[in-house]
Scaffold this active site. Structure first.
Site, PDB file in Angstrom:
ATOM      1  N   TYR A 368     -21.267 -13.228 -23.516  1.00 34.34           N
ATOM      2  CA  TYR A 368     -20.187 -13.635 -22.591  1.00 34.34           C
ATOM      3  C   TYR A 368     -19.727 -15.070 -22.809  1.00 34.34           C
ATOM      4  O   TYR A 368     -18.984 -15.597 -21.982  1.00 34.34           O
ATOM      5  CB  TYR A 368     -20.659 -13.557 -21.132  1.00 34.34           C
ATOM      6  N   CYS A 395     -32.270 -14.182 -36.755  1.00 34.36           N
ATOM      7  CA  CYS A 395     -31.493 -14.193 -37.999  1.00 34.36           C
ATOM      8  C   CYS A 395     -30.038 -13.888 -37.695  1.00 34.36           C
ATOM      9  O   CYS A 395     -29.532 -12.801 -38.035  1.00 34.36           O
ATOM     10  CB  CYS A 395     -32.050 -13.174 -38.971  1.00 34.36           C
ATOM     11  N   GLU A 396     -29.389 -14.825 -37.034  1.00 36.94           N
ATOM     12  CA  GLU A 396     -28.034 -14.585 -36.558  1.00 36.94           C
ATOM     13  C   GLU A 396     -27.452 -15.959 -36.228  1.00 36.94           C
ATOM     14  O   GLU A 396     -28.030 -16.689 -35.418  1.00 36.94           O
ATOM     15  CB  GLU A 396     -28.144 -13.749 -35.275  1.00 36.94           C
ATOM     16  N   TYR A 425     -30.243 -11.314 -15.263  1.00 34.70           N
ATOM     17  CA  TYR A 425     -29.641 -10.778 -16.489  1.00 34.70           C
ATOM     18  C   TYR A 425     -30.141 -11.452 -17.766  1.00 34.70           C
ATOM     19  O   TYR A 425     -29.428 -11.493 -18.761  1.00 34.70           O
ATOM     20  CB  TYR A 425     -28.109 -10.845 -16.413  1.00 34.70           C
TER      21      TYR A 425
HETATM   22  C1  LIG Z   1     -22.468  -1.620  -8.493  1.00 39.55           C
HETATM   23  C2  LIG Z   1     -22.971  -3.007  -8.644  1.00 39.55           C
HETATM   24  N1  LIG Z   1     -23.461  -3.624  -7.554  1.00 39.55           N
HETATM   25  C3  LIG Z   1     -23.946  -4.888  -7.644  1.00 39.55           C
HETATM   26  C4  LIG Z   1     -23.940  -5.586  -8.831  1.00 39.55           C
HETATM   27  C5  LIG Z   1     -24.512  -6.954  -8.829  1.00 39.55           C
HETATM   28  O1  LIG Z   1     -23.668  -7.918  -9.270  1.00 39.55           O
HETATM   29  P1  LIG Z   1     -24.060  -9.439  -9.171  1.00 39.55           P
HETATM   30  O2  LIG Z   1     -25.357  -9.626  -9.870  1.00 39.55           O
HETATM   31  O3  LIG Z   1     -22.942 -10.119  -9.863  1.00 39.55           O
HETATM   32  O4  LIG Z   1     -24.159  -9.788  -7.731  1.00 39.55           O
HETATM   33  C6  LIG Z   1     -23.420  -4.977  -9.976  1.00 39.55           C
HETATM   34  C7  LIG Z   1     -23.312  -5.721 -11.253  1.00 39.55           C
HETATM   35  O5  LIG Z   1     -22.268  -6.294 -11.558  1.00 39.55           O
HETATM   36  C8  LIG Z   1     -22.935  -3.648  -9.887  1.00 39.55           C
HETATM   37  O6  LIG Z   1     -22.465  -3.033 -10.959  1.00 39.55           O
HETATM   38  N1  LIG Z   2     -25.007  -8.532 -17.202  1.00 42.83           N
HETATM   39  C1  LIG Z   2     -23.942  -9.320 -16.647  1.00 42.83           C
HETATM   40  C2  LIG Z   2     -23.551  -8.884 -15.297  1.00 42.83           C
HETATM   41  C3  LIG Z   2     -23.220  -7.441 -15.202  1.00 42.83           C
HETATM   42  C4  LIG Z   2     -23.689  -6.957 -13.933  1.00 42.83           C
HETATM   43  C5  LIG Z   2     -23.809  -5.488 -13.821  1.00 42.83           C
HETATM   44  N2  LIG Z   2     -22.621  -4.768 -13.433  1.00 42.83           N
HETATM   45  C6  LIG Z   2     -24.253 -10.799 -16.733  1.00 42.83           C
HETATM   46  O1  LIG Z   2     -25.210 -11.182 -17.287  1.00 42.83           O
HETATM   47  O2  LIG Z   2     -23.522 -11.608 -16.259  1.00 42.83           O
END
Ligand SMILES: Cc1ncc(COP(=O)(O)O)c(C=O)c1O
Ligand SMILES: N[C@@H](CCCC[NH3+])C(=O)O
Length: 467
Positions: A368, A395-396, A425
């Protein structure tokens, strides 16, 4: 210990090209409160402690890289979200922690003890919650392509809500429930058509995407018709989730406005009043000093006000409002602790500081273009600031942990580096790329450490390899 200082100062292409690299902070040893766990301190001996645990000690005991969670901070944020809603039935919490941010059995127990519900979106997350004896009626089960096996497991466990995401799933779940003589409570996931101001990969409510039923295209209304035809499904509400790492709260307001409009249209068409409205998660956190997130109290007050106002306009009773924060609970309490292995200075270009992890424990920078804050954790330093890029050992060339950061110019091999706000995450999206062993997750509190997830070993890796 003597350290040779690397030449300092903003000399690099990034600065010349104006990529928005902030000016060096006035004090490189300071820890900006909004970015770090609430218990993070720089002690008199120069090292950082979190939850009263010195990070040098933690590195000696647990090795690096390691994810570290300030348990009290995690719990405090969870409590703040619940407190923002005020009185509620403990069996029906208005806040469901989005476990995709980070889940382990201990975290599921923290959520249960703090009175939260839990949002799970896979068989694995459901299994972890159930293994932790998380009360099933406080679970919400999500996913755009849940398998029949996952749906059966959710039905048999008695999860509180299943969020329906496709026409196939409506019929599939109805059949599975009827076969078992069950009538699960379900919600319909609606794509409200909001362009959330966040990275394209984590926006989920614009029209062109895989989640939910489009409101403007009439699919949401059609999904509701389809659900209501099935006696085996108990439709309790509408679900909307507009995306993640969002600061502009107007997106939530538009979503609330449109979702309530759908509830009114359903009343007009079917003569029923849906009692629940879930507006999902998505509230952003501060990864750098540039980020200024709203707090839970303001967000919840704003959502309640807009839902109440819209309902009043339609002559609807106000539904029970629920939200699903993930990052806003788990992100800031967590850091990643690395050891520096090399410092490579490319004259006129950039200084690369390599750490002993990388994109396998934090894919967010590569995926991201996420920005992070980091700090020398094992000592303080009075050396001049040096603009650097923190990279991993994969390796990237895109294996970047922190794209641009100011570090003391005497940083050297053996120093510990802490990256802030990695509690959401990072472990949950970690991989074994290059056969990296995923780091442990260590909770710290009151001077004690507790390993929630142990470090993977080569035995774990080879156990999957059947030769
Ligand atoms: C359905 C749903 N609820 C809640 C979340 C939690 O999002 P966040 O961690 O941005 O609060 C996500 C992820 O984006 C999601 O897909
Ligand atoms: N994985 C993402 C967020 C997605 C949440 C799930 N819908 C992040 O790191 O920001």
């Amino acid at each position: 210990m003597s350290r040779a200082a690397h030449p300092a100062g903003p000399r690099y292409a990034d600065v010349l090209h104006g990529s928005g690299v902030p000016a060096p902070p006035a004090d490189l040893n300071a820890l900006e409160a909004k970015v770090w766990p609430s218990s993070a301190r720089r002690e008199e001996d120069g090292q950082i402690t979190i939850g009263g645990v010195p990070l040098r000690r933690l590195a000696e005991e647990q090795g690096t890289p390691a994810y570290v969670i300030d348990e009290a901070d995690w719990r405090m944020r969870a409590r703040a979200w619940l407190a923002a809603f005020g009185d509620h039935d403990p069996a029906e919490p208005p806040v469901h922690y989005a476990s995709k941010a980070f889940l382990s059995k201990a975290v599921a127990r923290w959520a249960a003890q703090e009175g939260l519900g839990l949002d799970v979106c896979s068989g694995g997350e459901l299994a972890t919650a159930l293994a932790a004896q998380f009360p099933a009626h406080r679970l919400t089960f999500h996913g755009n392509n849940k398998s029949s096996a996952e749906l059966v497991r959710a039905l048999e466990a008695g999860v509180g809500r299943i969020v329906l995401d496709s026409f196939e799933e409506i019929d599939r779940l109805a059949g599975l429930a009827a076969d078992r003589g069950l009538r699960p409570r379900v919600m319909v996931r609606v794509t409200v058509g909001v362009e959330a101001h966040t990275h394209e990969f984590i926006a989920t409510a614009h029209e062109d995407q895989k989640f939910g039923f489009s409101l403007s295209g009439g699919l949401a209304a059609e999904a509701v018709r389809r659900v209501l035809k099935h006696d085996a499904l108990d439709l309790v509400g509408i679900h909307s989730h507009i995306g993640s790492q969002i600061f502009d709260t107007s997106g939530f307001e538009v979503a609330a406005h449109r979702a309530v409009g759908l509830v009114a249209a359903i009343r007009d068409e079917h003569g029923i009043r849906l009692p629940e409205l879930d507006l999902g998660g998505g509230l952003g956190i501060a990864y750098t000093s540039e980020d200024d997130p709203a707090d839970a109290f303001d967000i919840v007050a704003g959502l309640k006000a807009i839902v109440a106002r819209e309902c009043f306009g339609y002559g609807l009773a106000v539904p029970r409002l629920t939200v699903e924060p993930g990052r806003a609970i788990a992100g800031t309490p967590g850091i990643t602790l690395y050891e520096v292995g090399t410092v490579k200075q490319l004259d006129g270009l950039r200084t690369y500081v390599s750490v002993d992890g990388g994109m396998s424990d934090n894919i967010r920078t590569a995926l991201y273009d996420a920005a992070y804050t980091c700090a020398l954790a094992s000592r303080n330093s009075d050396a001049a600031p040096m603009l650097a890029r923190v990279v991993g050992k994969h390796c990237e060339s895109g294996d970047i942990v922190v794209r641009d950061t100011w570090l003391p110019s005497d940083i050297t091999a053996g120093d510990l580096l802490a990256v802030a706000a990695t509690g959401a995450y990072c472990r949950s999206m970690a991989s074994n790329y290059n056969h990296a062993l995923r780091p442990p997750v260590v909770a710290v509190d009151g001077g004690d450490t507790r390993v929630l997830l142990r470090r993977e070993t080569e035995v774990d890796l080879l156990a999957l390899d059947l030769g």
